[in-house]
Write a protein that holds these residues in place. Structure first.
Motif, PDB file in Angstrom:
ATOM      1  N   ASP A 194       0.830  -1.188   0.000  1.00 55.02           N
ATOM      2  CA  ASP A 194       0.000   0.000   0.000  1.00 55.02           C
ATOM      3  C   ASP A 194       0.872   1.249   0.000  1.00 55.02           C
ATOM      4  O   ASP A 194       1.968   1.247   0.561  1.00 55.02           O
ATOM      5  N   VAL A 195       0.361   2.319  -0.594  1.00 58.02           N
ATOM      6  CA  VAL A 195       1.145   3.554  -0.652  1.00 58.02           C
ATOM      7  C   VAL A 195       1.635   3.991   0.712  1.00 58.02           C
ATOM      8  O   VAL A 195       2.753   4.471   0.858  1.00 58.02           O
ATOM      9  N   SER A 196       0.797   3.801   1.722  1.00 58.89           N
ATOM     10  CA  SER A 196       1.140   4.293   3.048  1.00 58.89           C
ATOM     11  C   SER A 196       2.349   3.575   3.635  1.00 58.89           C
ATOM     12  O   SER A 196       3.076   4.120   4.443  1.00 58.89           O
ATOM     13  N   ILE A 197       2.572   2.333   3.201  1.00 58.88           N
ATOM     14  CA  ILE A 197       3.642   1.518   3.775  1.00 58.88           C
ATOM     15  C   ILE A 197       4.888   1.559   2.904  1.00 58.88           C
ATOM     16  O   ILE A 197       6.010   1.425   3.380  1.00 58.88           O
ATOM     17  N   ARG A 198       4.674   1.792   1.601  1.00 55.73           N
ATOM     18  CA  ARG A 198       5.760   1.725   0.637  1.00 55.73           C
ATOM     19  C   ARG A 198       6.939   2.619   1.025  1.00 55.73           C
ATOM     20  O   ARG A 198       8.086   2.202   0.994  1.00 55.73           O
ATOM     21  N   ILE A 199       6.621   3.855   1.430  1.00 52.82           N
ATOM     22  CA  ILE A 199       7.673   4.813   1.719  1.00 52.82           C
ATOM     23  C   ILE A 199       8.534   4.355   2.894  1.00 52.82           C
ATOM     24  O   ILE A 199       9.754   4.494   2.877  1.00 52.82           O
ATOM     25  N   SER A 200       7.893   3.750   3.905  1.00 48.21           N
ATOM     26  CA  SER A 200       8.696   3.334   5.056  1.00 48.21           C
ATOM     27  C   SER A 200       9.580   2.140   4.701  1.00 48.21           C
ATOM     28  O   SER A 200      10.698   2.026   5.206  1.00 48.21           O
ATOM     29  N   ILE A 225       8.737   5.914  -7.986  1.00 48.92           N
ATOM     30  CA  ILE A 225       9.435   5.150  -6.953  1.00 48.92           C
ATOM     31  C   ILE A 225      10.938   5.112  -7.251  1.00 48.92           C
ATOM     32  O   ILE A 225      11.770   5.277  -6.364  1.00 48.92           O
ATOM     33  N   TYR A 228      12.350   8.332  -6.169  1.00 43.43           N
ATOM     34  CA  TYR A 228      12.469   8.489  -4.732  1.00 43.43           C
ATOM     35  C   TYR A 228      13.617   7.654  -4.163  1.00 43.43           C
ATOM     36  O   TYR A 228      14.405   8.133  -3.353  1.00 43.43           O
TER      37      TYR A 228
ATOM     38  N   GLU B  60      -6.471   2.742   1.810  1.00 46.84           N
ATOM     39  CA  GLU B  60      -5.594   1.575   1.719  1.00 46.84           C
ATOM     40  C   GLU B  60      -6.423   0.337   1.402  1.00 46.84           C
ATOM     41  O   GLU B  60      -7.649   0.364   1.470  1.00 46.84           O
ATOM     42  N   ALA B 278       2.408  10.448   1.386  1.00 44.97           N
ATOM     43  CA  ALA B 278       3.127   9.206   1.115  1.00 44.97           C
ATOM     44  C   ALA B 278       3.317   8.955  -0.373  1.00 44.97           C
ATOM     45  O   ALA B 278       4.014   8.020  -0.746  1.00 44.97           O
ATOM     46  N   PRO B 280       4.857   9.717  -3.904  1.00 51.88           N
ATOM     47  CA  PRO B 280       5.905  10.508  -4.548  1.00 51.88           C
ATOM     48  C   PRO B 280       5.409  11.102  -5.864  1.00 51.88           C
ATOM     49  O   PRO B 280       4.876  10.385  -6.698  1.00 51.88           O
ATOM     50  N   LEU B 286      13.519  16.024  -5.232  1.00 49.37           N
ATOM     51  CA  LEU B 286      13.215  14.938  -4.308  1.00 49.37           C
ATOM     52  C   LEU B 286      12.261  15.445  -3.236  1.00 49.37           C
ATOM     53  O   LEU B 286      12.553  16.406  -2.537  1.00 49.37           O
ATOM     54  N   SER B 291       5.514   8.109   5.743  1.00 52.28           N
ATOM     55  CA  SER B 291       4.527   7.044   5.662  1.00 52.28           C
ATOM     56  C   SER B 291       3.637   7.112   6.891  1.00 52.28           C
ATOM     57  O   SER B 291       3.946   7.800   7.861  1.00 52.28           O
ATOM     58  N   ILE B 292       2.528   6.411   6.817  1.00 51.05           N
ATOM     59  CA  ILE B 292       1.625   6.348   7.968  1.00 51.05           C
ATOM     60  C   ILE B 292       2.061   5.145   8.789  1.00 51.05           C
ATOM     61  O   ILE B 292       2.141   4.043   8.253  1.00 51.05           O
TER      62      ILE B 292
END
Lengths: 349, 362
Positions: A194-200, A225, A228, B60, B278, B280, B286, B291-292
C-alpha cells in the motif's frame, strides 16, 4: 534529514558488478525471442541502479542474469572482476552469497510452513555464518531489528500468513541480509505494498544502503518510486530488451533525452489535481507495443515515436551515445539534433 | 451535502433532475465470518452522487472500498449483507429503492441504470467466448435489440474507446492486450447507457502508457455520454486526474469528503493528509515523504473511538472515547468539504504551492 539524502557519492569506484553486452534469447516455437539485447550495466558498492521499464521490457530477465540465475546467451557478467560463469565452485558460491534477491510477492517467496525464525536461521546455519541454534536465533533477532520489525520477539515465532504485507516484505529483506550481501536485487519489491507503507519500506532499504554499504539493483515499473529511491544513483530505462536511456536519476526524471522516457514521464498522473492536467499522451503515434518476436527494424520505438523520421529510424538500431555529460540515449534524432527536439513547445495546458 | 462539480467543464448530463442520482444513507455491509459472528466491512456511509459527477473513493487496501461498490450494485457474495437506504433517481422521475429490488427489477437496475467495471479485466470475461458473443449476450439479456442493432451499438462504443471493431469483435479475451481488454470492458459496461458507472481499480496492473490511454478514454467517453462515475482506487494520482470529488475511506467509513482541489491542497483529516504525503510526485526535486505508521486495523477488532487514533499523530485521549461524525469544515462553508476528526482545525498540508513548471531540458 531523511536517509535518502545521505547516499555516498560513488564516483570513481570500481564497479562491484558489471554486465557487458549481455543478451538473453529464448527459443520458442514462434522463433527466437530477444528478451534482453546487448545490455551494459554496472553496480558500484553502496550505489543504487534503477532499472525502469514497462512489462516485457526485459528488466527481470536482466536481473536474473545479474543474480546468476540465468546464463546469458551472449556477453559477460563480472563480479569483483571475474566472469561468474567461469568461476570455480567456491568462488561461485561466494558470488551467490554476495548477491541476494528480494522478490515482488513476499507471500509467494516466503515458505508458508516456516516461522520467521526458521526462515532466517536456515541460511545462517547452512552457510556456517554462526555456530549453533542459540547464536543463529540471536542473529535473526538482530536482523529483524535492522528491518524495523521490533521488538523481534513478537515476530520470530510468526508464520508469513500472520504478518501484514509490509511486515512480510520486511521479513524477506531480513532473509536477504542473512548472508551479508554486497548487492541486493530488488525486483518490484514494493509494488504490492500500500502507498502508506511503501515509503517506510523504501526508507528502510535506503538505510541499509547507507549503513551497510549494500549496492542495489532496483527494478520497478514506477518512475516515481525509482526517483524516490534512486535519486542519488543512476537509472536505466529499458524498452523491448534494450537500454534506451541511462544517466543520473534526477536528469532522467527532470530532463530526459529519449522520446520514450519523455513519453513515460508525460503520461504519469500526478497526485496533484492542477499539475496532472498538464499530463497526457503527447504525440505518440501508436499505443501498441510491438511483439518481442517481431521487433520492428531499426529503433524498436520508431512505430510509436513522435520524432520518427523515415529512412533514419527504421534502418539501423541506434547506439547508446552520450547526449549530455553522464547521460546517454539511444536515439538517432536526439543524437543528431540534441535533446531540445524533445520539447519544442511549452507544456500544453 | 453540496456538490462541487467543476462549472468550467460543461458536459452532457443525464438523469437525476436536480436531485442526486444516487443517494446513500446509513449504508452498512457485514460479512458473516462464522457461526453467529460477523464483521462490519462498511459502517454507516452517507453519500450523494450527482448527475455528471465523478467521485473517487480512496484508501488503503482493506478499508471497504470494493465492498461498498459491490454493495451498491447488490453484487455482494452470499455471506455479505447490506443494510441502510440506497435510492436511485431515474431520469424519468421514478425513485428506486436499490436494496429492495428483486428478480426482474434488479436485473433491470444492473447494467441499465448502473454498471460496474471490475478490477482485473481478464477475470471479467468468459475465456471461451469471443468479444462479439459477450456483446450479444449482454444486449439480448437486457433488450430486444436485433442482431444488426447490437452490432452497430457495439461497434460505435468500441470506436469510442479507440478500438477497431473489425479487429476486436472476433477475438477471444486472451488475444487482446491488457489495455485493450480494459477498454473493451469499459465499452461493454456502456452498452445500455447506464447513468452510473462504478469502476474498481480501472488502471491497476496496466503499463504507464496504457494506463494513460485508459484515463484519456474515460475523460472522453464521460464528456460524450455524460454518465456519473464512482471509481475505486488506491492510487491518489488517479483520483487527482479523474475525480471531481474525493471521499477517503478508512475502516469501512468515509472519514473525509470534498472537492478534488480541497482534498489535495487542504486535506483536513490526518489520514487523507498521510496518504497525500506518502505518494511521490514525478516532476520536480526529491520530495519529503512520510509514511503512515502501522497498518489498517482488523475489522474484527476495531479500536475504540476514532478508528484511526492508534496511527494518528494528532490523537488525544478524547479520540479514544468517541468515533467522530462527518461534519462540515467550518472555515470553508458551503463547499461540501466534510471531515470526521475532532482535531481537523490543526491538520494542514504544509507544502509549497505546486510548481507548474514541468521539467524541461536544463
Amino acid at each position: 534529514m531523511s536517509a535518502m539524502e545521505t547516499a555516498p557519492a560513488a564516483e570513481g569506484r570500481t564497479p562491484l558488478m558489471t554486465l557487458a553486452g549481455v543478451s538473453q534469447v529464448f527459443d520458442t516455437k514462434a522463433g527466437p525471442i530477444h528478451a534482453v539485447n546487448q545490455v551494459d550495466l554496472s553496480i558500484n558498492p553502496g550505489e543504487v541502479l534503477c532499472l525502469v521499464g514497462e512489462s516485457g521490457s526485459g528488466k527481470t530477465t536482466a536481473a536474473r542474469m545479474a543474480a546468476g540465475l540465468a546464463k546469458p546467451t551472449n556477453g559477460q557478467v563480472d563480479f569483483d572482476g571475474t566472469d561468474i560463469w567461469s568461476m570455480n565452485r567456491r568462488d561461485f558460491s561466494t558470488f551467490r552469497r554476495s548477491v541476494q534477491y528480494v522478490h515482488q510477492d513476499p507471500y509467494a517467496s516466503l515458505n508458508p510452513t516456516r516461522t520467521v525464525q526458521q526462515t532466517l536461521t536456515a541460511p545462517l546455519l547452512k552457510h556456517g555464518v554462526v555456530k549453533g541454534g542459540k547464536a543463529a536465533a540471536a542473529r535473526a533477532a538482530e536482523l529483524l531489528t535492522k528491518v524495523d520489525l521490533t521488538p523481534p520477539e513478537n515476530f520470530l515465532t510468526k508464520y508469513p500468513h500472520q504478518l501484514s504485507g509490509g511486515q512480510r516484505q520486511r521479513a524477506s529483506v531480513a532473509r536477504a541480509l542473512t548472508l551479508d550481501p554486497k548487492i541486493i536485487i530488488a525486483d518490484e519489491s514494493t509494488s504490492m505494498l500500500d502507498v502508506s507503507i511503501r515509503i517506510s519500506v523504501l526508507a528502510m532499504l535506503g538505510r541499509l544502503r547507507d549503513d551497510l554499504g549494500v549496492g542495489f539493483l532496483f527494478i520497478t515499473h514506477d518512475l516515481a518510486i525509482a526517483k524516490y529511491f534512486g535519486w542519488h544513483g543512476k537509472t536505466a530505462v529499458m524498452y523491448l530488451g534494450r537500454i534506451v536511456e541511462f544517466g543520473p536519476t534526477p536528469k532522467i526524471i527532470n530532463a530526459p533525452t529519449h522520446p520514450y522516457t519523455r513519453a513515460l514521464i508525460d503520461a504519469i498522473p500526478e497526485p496533484d489535481p492542477d499539475l496532472t492536467k498538464t499530463k497526457g499522451l503527447g504525440s505518440l503515434r501508436s499505443l501498441e507495443i510491438p511483439s518481442l518476436a517481431h521487433l520492428p527494424p531499426g529503433c524498436s520505438f520508431h512505430p510509436r515515436c513522435p520524432l520518427f523520421e523515415g529512412g533514419l529510424c527504421d534502418g539501423v538500431v541506434p547506439e547508446l551515445v552520450e547526449i549530455r555529460s553522464g547521460q546517454s540515449a539511444a536515439c538517432h534524432v536526439v543524437a543528431r539534433d540534441g535533446a531540445d527536439v524533445l520539447r519544442p513547445d511549452p507544456p500544453a495546458t | 451535502m453540496v456538490t462541487t462539480t467543476s462549472p468550467s467543464a460543461p458536459r452532457a448530463v443525464r438523469g437525476g433532475q436536480g436531485k442526486p442520482l444516487l443517494s446513500v444513507r446509513d449504508f452498512n455491509v457485514e460479512y458473516r465470518t462464522g457461526a453467529g459472528t460477523t464483521v462490519q466491512a462498511v459502517r454507516g456511509v452517507d453519500l450523494d452522487l450527482y448527475p455528471g459527477e465523478s467521485l473517487a473513493l480512496v484508501g488503503e487496501s482493506g478499508c471497504g472500498k470494493t465492498t461498498f461498490g459491490l454493495g451498491l450494485l447488490r453484487l455482494l457474495p452470499r455471506l455479505g449483507h447490506a443494510s441502510g437506504k440506497v435510492t436511485f433517481n431515474r431520469g424519468d422521475g421514478t425513485e428506486i429503492d436499490v436494496l429492495g429490488l428483486d428478480g426482474r427489477d434488479l436485473r433491470q437496475f444492473r447494467w441499465r441504470d448502473a454498471a460496474m467495471v471490475f478490477q482485473g479485466a481478464m477475470n471479467a470475461f468468459n475465456p471461451v467466448l469471443k468479444i462479439r458473443a459477450h456483446m450479444h449476450d449482454t444486449m439480448r439479456a437486457h433488450t430486444k435489440a436485433t442482431r444488426k442493432e447490437i452490432e452497430d451499438r457495439a461497434a460505435e462504443l468500441l470506436r469510442l474507446v479507440r478500438l477497431e471493431p473489425a479487429r476486436v469483435m472476433d477475438c477471444y479475451p486472451h488475444e487482446l492486450s491488457g489495455g485493450m481488454r480494459q477498454r473493451v470492458l469499459i465499452a461493454m459496461s456502456l452498452l445500455l447507457e447506464p447513468e452510473v458507472l462504478i469502476l474498481d481499480e480501472p488502471t491497476t496492473a496496466l503499463d504507464i502508457l496504457t494506463q494513460r490511454s485508459i484515463v484519456d478514454v474515460l475523460h472522453e467517453v464521460r464528456e460524450r455520454l455524460g454518465f456519473s462515475m464512482i471509481f475505486i482506487s488506491h492510487d491518489l494520482s488517479l483520483a487527482a486526474e479523474l475525480a471531481d470529488r474525493v471521499a477517503t475511506m478508512y475502516a469501512g467509513r468515509i472519514v473525509e469528503t470534498g472537492g478534488v482541489r480541497d482534498m489535495f491542497y487542504k486535506p483536513r483529516h490526518p489520514y487523507t493528509l498521510g496518504l497525500i504525503k506518502a505518494v511521490p510526485p514525478i516532476v520536480g526535486d526529491l520530495p519529503d515523504l512520510e509514511s503512515i505508521p502501522g497498518g489498517p486495523p482488523s475489522l474484527a477488532a476495531l479500536p475504540p473511538g476514532c478508528k484511526f487514533n492508534p496511527r494518528c499523530k494528532y490523537a488525544t485521549e478524547e479520540c479514544k472515547a468517541e468515533d467522530p461524525p462527518l461534519v462540515p469544515v467550518s472555515d470553508q462553508p458551503g463547499d461540501g468539504h466534510e471531515v470526521a476528526c475532532i482535531h481537523y482545525k490543526e491538520v494542514h498540508l504544509d507544502r509549497p504551492a505546486p510548481n507548474n513548471e514541468l521539467g524541461t531540458a536544463s
